[in-house]
Design an enzyme around this catalytic site. Sequence first.
Site, PDB file in Angstrom:
ATOM      1  N   ARG A 168     -12.723  -1.705  -1.868  1.00 16.57           N
ATOM      2  CA  ARG A 168     -11.502  -0.992  -2.243  1.00 16.57           C
ATOM      3  C   ARG A 168     -10.276  -1.837  -1.933  1.00 16.57           C
ATOM      4  NH1 ARG A 168      -9.632   2.290  -5.908  1.00 16.57           N
ATOM      5  NH2 ARG A 168      -8.851   0.219  -6.244  1.00 16.57           N
TER       6      ARG A 168
ATOM      7  N   CYS B 138      -7.816  -3.331  -4.828  1.00 17.12           N
ATOM      8  CA  CYS B 138      -6.415  -2.866  -4.842  1.00 17.12           C
ATOM      9  C   CYS B 138      -5.488  -4.078  -4.926  1.00 17.12           C
ATOM     10  CB  CYS B 138      -6.109  -2.060  -3.585  1.00 17.12           C
ATOM     11  SG  CYS B 138      -5.880  -0.302  -3.956  1.00 17.12           S
TER      12      CYS B 138
ATOM     13  N   CYS C 101       0.866  -1.198   0.000  1.00 15.48           N
ATOM     14  CA  CYS C 101       0.000   0.000   0.000  1.00 15.48           C
ATOM     15  C   CYS C 101       0.896   1.239   0.000  1.00 15.48           C
ATOM     16  CB  CYS C 101      -0.867   0.019   1.248  1.00 15.48           C
ATOM     17  SG  CYS C 101      -1.673  -1.536   1.631  1.00 15.48           S
TER      18      CYS C 101
ATOM     19  N   HIS D 233       0.750   4.863  -1.870  1.00 18.29           N
ATOM     20  CA  HIS D 233       0.093   5.911  -1.093  1.00 18.29           C
ATOM     21  C   HIS D 233       0.989   6.622  -0.101  1.00 18.29           C
ATOM     22  CE1 HIS D 233      -3.643   4.797  -2.995  1.00 18.29           C
ATOM     23  NE2 HIS D 233      -3.437   3.529  -2.688  1.00 18.29           N
TER      24      HIS D 233
END
Lengths: 285, 163, 104, 103
Positions: free
Chosen positions: A242, A246, A199, A203
């Site tokens: 989500r 992802c 992640c 991000h």
Amino acid sequence: MRSAIHLASAALALAALAFTAAPSAAAETPDPTADAKAFQNYFTQKFPKLKLEDFVNGPYSMNEDMHKQWEEKEQFPPYDFSLDLGKEMFSKPFKNGKSYADCFPNGGIGIRQDYPIFDQKEGKVVTLELALNRCREANGEAPFSYVKDEMAALTAYMAFTSRGKPFDIKIPNDPRALEAYQNGKRYFYTRRGQLNFSCASCHVQNPGERIRAEILAPALGILNAMPIYRSEWGGMGTISRRFTTCNSQIRGVPLDPQADEYRDLEYYLSYVSNGLPISGPGARP
Amino acid sequence: MRTTQSGFPATRRLILQGAGMVALVGLGNLPFGLTPAFAANDKYPEDAFKAKSDADAIKSLYGKTAEPSDKVKLDAPEIAENGAVVPISVSSSLADVTSISILVADNPNALAASYKIPAGTLPSVANRLKMAKTTNVIAIVEAGGKLYSATKEVKVTVGGCGG
Amino acid sequence: MSKMATSALASILLIAGAPSVRAASSEADFKAAYAAAEAANKQAGLLRDQWTTTAATVAAAKKAADSGDFDAAVASSREAEALAKASIFQATSEKEAWKALEIR
Amino acid sequence: MASTIRVRATSSGDTTEVQALIQHPMDSGYVKDAKGELIPPHFIQELTFEYDGKAVFTADWGPAVSKDPYVKFAFKGGKKGDDLKISWVDNKGQSDTTTAKIQ
């Protein structure tokens, strides 16, 4: 051609990994408050022009052209229908006469910012989506899919009643809670899938960068707008939807929605965004 | 940041902007020599919406060609956040506007929307359109029986890292 | 990580992937290679880090086998096993490597 | 069931600004479903707004209008409390209509 790519990227994945195990420091006990401070500092320093609450707007706080398109959508947002459906569902009693209001503190109104909570009886994180389905089952109703519209409508309404309230996630003095928090953090930073991304790769290291048409959202405040109506899906998406999409985007096989890892991940991500206002339901590309 | 290698397996997202998948359904192709429609206030302009190119659609709808004018203001994004929902608005300072139309040149059918503006209604409209790929958006304003236009390219591609 | 170690690792992987050159593969060859691929992928599952491409390649192997093309089936099975092993390696080494990314 | 048309009509001075959001799939006929079959075209073709018995705005739409379509315009006239009638018809002959109060 296909197999050549698989082998090449598999070899790449191997080569990129540290051969010798990194010196593992004594398993220091995690310090969530320090983590949250460091997490928020990282992003405020990386984007000095943004106020803390701007981060809840994800990609739209990263790019002016996107921000204009968002403002246009927000005049009459596409999640309006889901919001009304959620409000209607929330007030309609179950067959046994009870309703969601009986399952939640304050009738479920204005409490979204407290979720996910750590349930000390169960010793695990309980997310809003999980609590909603448990409420349904406790009242003899069939649970909803975690990735479909009904769950999104309910969480949209509950988020709407909390708009503006800062995230207020609590970690009780319970080693299992600390472990769940740490497990969520570990998941967040762990590279997975054939593309070998975590992640954080997108991000934390690349918010504001383009990934084809889309702009990557900063991890800070990334759950504040949930659930989201995505133009990409032409419909609503819960946090579960989500997380699972992802995973498959980076060619990792998604776990079951509301798997322990996802519940802990949501716990970690929400905790480090404590203080940022709830802005759900939201519209996204 | 290194994005994915090229040639990853066909994306599974079954949505319009998968330009590669746009199967041009064999719409009945139009009889050559279109008869121009009357002023754009009668029934649904079926042929105009079936026309492929923007030129044919405009001819079918208005029966005349447009000249670019800076009195037509077309507001559209540089890069569409998503090809399925592209916010586009058109306004004009021209006098007695009777119709506004918006075309997306490379969509399977160029004409996207056509608005009838009776007297007393302001010459301005905002809407959200679908765009198959990067192409020109063309705004047409019919004022005083003449056609004026504005054009802007909007970049469109799919999002995400592909799956 | 030293250059030498990378190439050593990569070559081990490629050798595992090289299709055997002798007579066409038999169903038994396929069954063995397929079982190895599934075992490795199951292990990756225990480590909660399976790859979607592994699953796709396992399916391709089965499809090839069902149509009787055991050469392709064995090749796909070997490829699937290689992918599964790579995902296992990723999961095990990430057990510590993730800390490098952590915001402190 | 609840109307598919959401309207916000606000009058200020001598103009009334109107925004509408309509719940409709607006299928273009070019998109495939999960099983790989083309979803047939299903989109609103005509949307009309009437005030005081006269059409103040008419939209002719093709399949390139977004799902859950939105439109904004303004017209001279219209005051608080007046009615604004909105109706749409799609290519399958389905339709819906509603009357909104100008705020």
